[in-house]
Design a protein around this motif. Sequence first.
Motif, short mmCIF file in Angstrom:
data_model
loop_
_atom_site.label_atom_id
_atom_site.label_comp_id
_atom_site.label_asym_id
_atom_site.label_seq_id
_atom_site.Cartn_x
_atom_site.Cartn_y
_atom_site.Cartn_z
N HIS A 22 -90.79 47.46 14.46
CA HIS A 22 -90.96 48.91 14.63
C HIS A 22 -90.96 49.25 16.11
N LEU A 23 -90.26 50.33 16.47
CA LEU A 23 -90.36 50.92 17.79
C LEU A 23 -91.13 52.21 17.62
N ILE A 24 -92.22 52.36 18.35
CA ILE A 24 -93.12 53.49 18.19
C ILE A 24 -93.30 54.18 19.53
N ASP A 25 -93.09 55.50 19.55
CA ASP A 25 -93.35 56.31 20.74
C ASP A 25 -94.36 57.38 20.37
N VAL A 26 -95.39 57.54 21.19
CA VAL A 26 -96.40 58.58 21.01
C VAL A 26 -96.35 59.45 22.26
N VAL A 27 -96.11 60.76 22.05
CA VAL A 27 -95.91 61.68 23.17
C VAL A 27 -96.84 62.87 23.01
N PRO A 28 -97.84 63.03 23.89
CA PRO A 28 -98.68 64.22 23.86
C PRO A 28 -97.95 65.37 24.55
N ALA A 29 -98.06 66.58 23.99
CA ALA A 29 -97.46 67.77 24.59
C ALA A 29 -98.36 68.95 24.28
N GLY A 30 -99.11 69.40 25.27
CA GLY A 30 -100.04 70.50 25.04
C GLY A 30 -101.11 70.07 24.06
N ASP A 31 -101.29 70.87 23.00
CA ASP A 31 -102.30 70.53 22.00
C ASP A 31 -101.68 69.82 20.79
N ARG A 32 -100.50 69.22 20.99
CA ARG A 32 -99.81 68.49 19.92
C ARG A 32 -99.54 67.05 20.34
N ILE A 33 -99.35 66.22 19.35
CA ILE A 33 -98.94 64.84 19.58
C ILE A 33 -97.74 64.56 18.69
N TYR A 34 -96.67 64.09 19.29
CA TYR A 34 -95.47 63.73 18.55
C TYR A 34 -95.39 62.22 18.45
N MET A 35 -95.00 61.74 17.29
CA MET A 35 -94.89 60.30 17.08
C MET A 35 -93.52 60.00 16.47
N LEU A 36 -92.76 59.16 17.16
CA LEU A 36 -91.45 58.74 16.68
C LEU A 36 -91.56 57.29 16.28
N VAL A 37 -91.11 56.97 15.08
CA VAL A 37 -91.18 55.58 14.60
C VAL A 37 -89.84 55.24 13.97
N THR A 38 -89.30 54.11 14.34
CA THR A 38 -88.11 53.60 13.69
C THR A 38 -88.40 52.15 13.28
N ALA A 39 -87.92 51.76 12.12
CA ALA A 39 -88.20 50.41 11.61
C ALA A 39 -86.91 49.79 11.09
N GLY A 40 -86.83 48.48 11.22
CA GLY A 40 -85.67 47.76 10.73
C GLY A 40 -85.96 46.27 10.70
N PRO A 41 -84.93 45.48 10.48
CA PRO A 41 -85.13 44.03 10.43
C PRO A 41 -85.60 43.47 11.77
N LYS A 42 -86.07 42.26 11.75
CA LYS A 42 -86.57 41.60 12.95
C LYS A 42 -85.60 41.82 14.11
N GLY A 43 -86.11 42.22 15.26
CA GLY A 43 -85.29 42.48 16.43
C GLY A 43 -84.81 43.92 16.55
N HIS A 44 -85.03 44.72 15.51
CA HIS A 44 -84.56 46.11 15.50
C HIS A 44 -85.14 46.93 16.66
N ALA A 45 -86.40 46.75 16.96
CA ALA A 45 -87.08 47.59 17.96
C ALA A 45 -86.45 47.48 19.34
N THR A 46 -85.82 46.37 19.64
CA THR A 46 -85.20 46.20 20.95
C THR A 46 -83.68 46.37 20.88
N GLY A 47 -83.18 46.80 19.73
CA GLY A 47 -81.73 46.95 19.54
C GLY A 47 -81.23 48.33 19.92
N ASP A 48 -79.91 48.46 19.93
CA ASP A 48 -79.26 49.71 20.32
C ASP A 48 -79.58 50.86 19.37
N ASP A 49 -79.64 50.61 18.06
CA ASP A 49 -79.90 51.69 17.09
C ASP A 49 -81.26 52.34 17.33
N ALA A 50 -82.28 51.53 17.55
CA ALA A 50 -83.62 52.07 17.78
C ALA A 50 -83.64 52.88 19.08
N GLY A 51 -82.99 52.38 20.10
CA GLY A 51 -82.93 53.11 21.37
C GLY A 51 -82.20 54.44 21.25
#
Length: 75
Positions: A22-51
């Motif tokens: 899983h590649l997980i990004d947590v981004v605070p913006a004002g009074d909100r928090i955005y969370m982006l998560v992408t999941a895939g097979p082993k190695g996915h988080a460092t691959g081109d698709d996740a980026g």
Amino acid sequence: SRFGGTKQLEAISDDGKSKLSHLIDVVPAGDRIYMLVTAGPKGHATGDDAGRFRDSFRLLGHGADSQSAANPPAP
């Protein structure tokens, strides 16, 4: 930066069986928090698709005029 200079947290997480990555990004913006998560097979988080998925997001209008609990949209 893709999030307008906003500080963010990025993490990579793998399940205990080394089958999912899983590649997980947590981004605070004002009074909100955005969370982006992408999941895939082993190695996915460092691959081109996740980026590409992560890089396709931008924060828009997160300045003083942005919608928030303190500044709700007009009825």
